[in-house]
Design an enzyme around this catalytic site. Structure first.
Site, PDB file in Angstrom:
ATOM      1  N   GLY A 122       0.817  -1.219   0.000  1.00  0.00           N
ATOM      2  CA  GLY A 122       0.000   0.000   0.000  1.00  0.00           C
ATOM      3  C   GLY A 122       0.844   1.259   0.000  1.00  0.00           C
ATOM      4  O   GLY A 122       0.392   2.320   0.442  1.00  0.00           O
ATOM      5  N   ASP A 147      -1.692   8.928  -5.886  1.00  0.00           N
ATOM      6  CA  ASP A 147      -0.378   8.304  -5.742  1.00  0.00           C
ATOM      7  C   ASP A 147       0.624   8.909  -6.730  1.00  0.00           C
ATOM      8  O   ASP A 147       1.775   9.190  -6.385  1.00  0.00           O
ATOM      9  CB  ASP A 147      -0.473   6.794  -5.972  1.00  0.00           C
TER      10      ASP A 147
HETATM   11  C1  GLA Z   1      -5.122   3.611  -4.003  1.00  0.00           C
HETATM   12  C2  GLA Z   1      -5.362   4.411  -5.274  1.00  0.00           C
HETATM   13  C3  GLA Z   1      -5.485   5.902  -4.984  1.00  0.00           C
HETATM   14  C4  GLA Z   1      -6.494   6.167  -3.875  1.00  0.00           C
HETATM   15  C5  GLA Z   1      -6.234   5.262  -2.678  1.00  0.00           C
HETATM   16  C6  GLA Z   1      -7.299   5.384  -1.631  1.00  0.00           C
HETATM   17  O1  GLA Z   1      -3.876   3.944  -3.463  1.00  0.00           O
HETATM   18  O2  GLA Z   1      -4.298   4.201  -6.182  1.00  0.00           O
HETATM   19  O3  GLA Z   1      -5.825   6.595  -6.164  1.00  0.00           O
HETATM   20  O4  GLA Z   1      -7.803   6.045  -4.344  1.00  0.00           O
HETATM   21  O5  GLA Z   1      -6.144   3.892  -3.063  1.00  0.00           O
HETATM   22  O6  GLA Z   1      -7.266   6.643  -1.068  1.00  0.00           O
END
Ligand code: GLA
Length: 367
Positions: free
Chosen positions: A109, A157
């Site tokens: 994550g 991200d």
């Molecule tokens: C993932 C996605 C982001 C966002 C997050 C939740 O990381 O790539 O675009 O939606 O989940 O905040």
């Protein structure tokens, strides 16, 4: 200016607050972290791209700059997707030899995929002499992930990876695309941002993520607003939304408000400990209303708070991955150890931890 070869880096990220808001035209507040993807890239005179990754035992993948979705799968699809997105946007791009090495762990994550997309996007922009702005590169990287890889992520991200800055949070309004840096000097306040990678296997991430996104779009439609960004708490009543959609919408609406309050507090120079309750409330909302946590995330957060963290929450998409905890700097190891002990007691996989500082975004290396 064009270049024939060089090395580029792009970081992973943690999100301080603002989860599952980016695809609802909302607010996010991530920081780039010192873990990063590095790419050594040199131009080729044909239309071939050869990519290898140190993390895949230097496995070599080959495709052409005219690649189409479906041609390339696995890790190299993030590389191929960037070539595809550039071509879709009408840019001429050369072939290249690309050697990737990443310190961002996959599946944690922490946006290992965005780091990979962004490092390739920046290198390609320089190789092709396109001089594209960081925000444009972030959007091309997102396009690669959405339409080539097939993951319907928002832009957080990629923006964090492109726009990160040392000692700064990236405050992004995903509707206007406007970003601002917010100072984030935890060390000066005797604090640290502890990241615990729970190492819980991502479960059905792609499908679940797409389902949450669809729920949000459906809720906005029923409320008659362009996006949940435009909804207000008072609109969320059982006569307008069925229970599940009401809870999804409530998460987004309250989370946007939490981001704005955190930004306000940090800008005002308040003791960062004061944002702890907002982090906790974010996690509760992600667990109860948005339902994207798993037992490992909930246990890690609860244990960190019990062990003295001022606040803690899952970070990123959820369904596994990492948590962040705001802790006094002298308590980092004790809090991490408490989480590890509780994981051991419950028979979970042993977690990993590190402390994150806000790092510089994607750039070319001098050597
Ligand atoms: C993932 C996605 C982001 C966002 C997050 C939740 O990381 O790539 O675009 O939606 O989940 O905040």
């Amino acid at each position: 200016m064009t270049t024939d070869s060089g090395s580029w880096v792009a970081p992973g990220r943690v999100n301080l607050i603002g989860e599952h808001t980016d695809y609802n035209d909302g607010f996010v507040l991530p920081l780039a972290i010192p873990l990063q993807a590095t790419a050594r890239v040199s131009r080729r005179d044909d239309r071939t791209v050869r990519a290898r990754s140190r993390q895949r035992r230097a496995e070599r993948r080959e495709f052409t700059v005219d690649t189409e979705p479906g041609d390339v799968t696995g890790w190299a699809s993030y590389v191929a997707g960037v070539f595809w997105a550039f071509r879709q946007a009408g840019h001429q791009v050369p072939g290249a030899d690309i050697a990737v090495n990443s310190t961002v762990p996959g599946g944690a994550g922490l946006s290992s995929s965005a780091a990979l997309e962004c490092v390739v996007a920046l290198a390609l922009s320089d190789l092709a002499g396109l001089d594209l702005a960081p925000d444009e590169l972030a959007r091309l990287a997102q396009r690669a992930e959405n339409d080539y890889v097939g993951m319907p992520c928002g832009v957080m991200d990629q923006m964090a990876s492109m726009r990160g800055a040392e000692g700064q949070l990236v405050f992004l309004d995903t509707r206007s695309g406007h970003t601002e840096h917010v100072p984030f000097d935890l060390a000066a306040a005797g604090l640290a941002l502890l990241v615990v990678d729970t190492r819980a296997p991502h479960r059905l991430v792609k499908g679940e993520y797409a389902e949450r996104r669809a729920d949000c779009e459906q809720a906005a439609k029923l409320l008659g607003v362009p996006a949940l960004r435009d909804a207000e708490l008072g609109d969320l009543t059982p006569d307008r939304l069925p229970d599940r959609l009401l809870r999804r919408a409530r998460h987004v609406v309250t989370e946007n408000a939490r981001v704005l309050r955190v930004v306000e507090q940090l800008r005002a120079g308040t003791d960062p400990r004061a944002i702890g309750p907002e982090l906790n409330a974010s996690h509760d909302s992600l667990r109860e209303d948005f339902e994207v946590t798993v037992p490992e995330l909930d246990v890690a957060v609860a244990t960190a708070v019990d062990a003295g963290a001022h606040g803690a929450r899952m970070t990123g998409g959820g369904f596994g991955g990492s948590i962040i905890a705001l802790v006094d700097d002298h308590a980092v190891e004790a809090v991490a150890a408490a989480v590890a002990a509780e994981f051991d007691r419950r028979g979970f996989t042993a977690p990993r931890h590190f402390t994150a500082t806000a790092a510089r975004g994607a750039h070319r290396l001098a050597t």
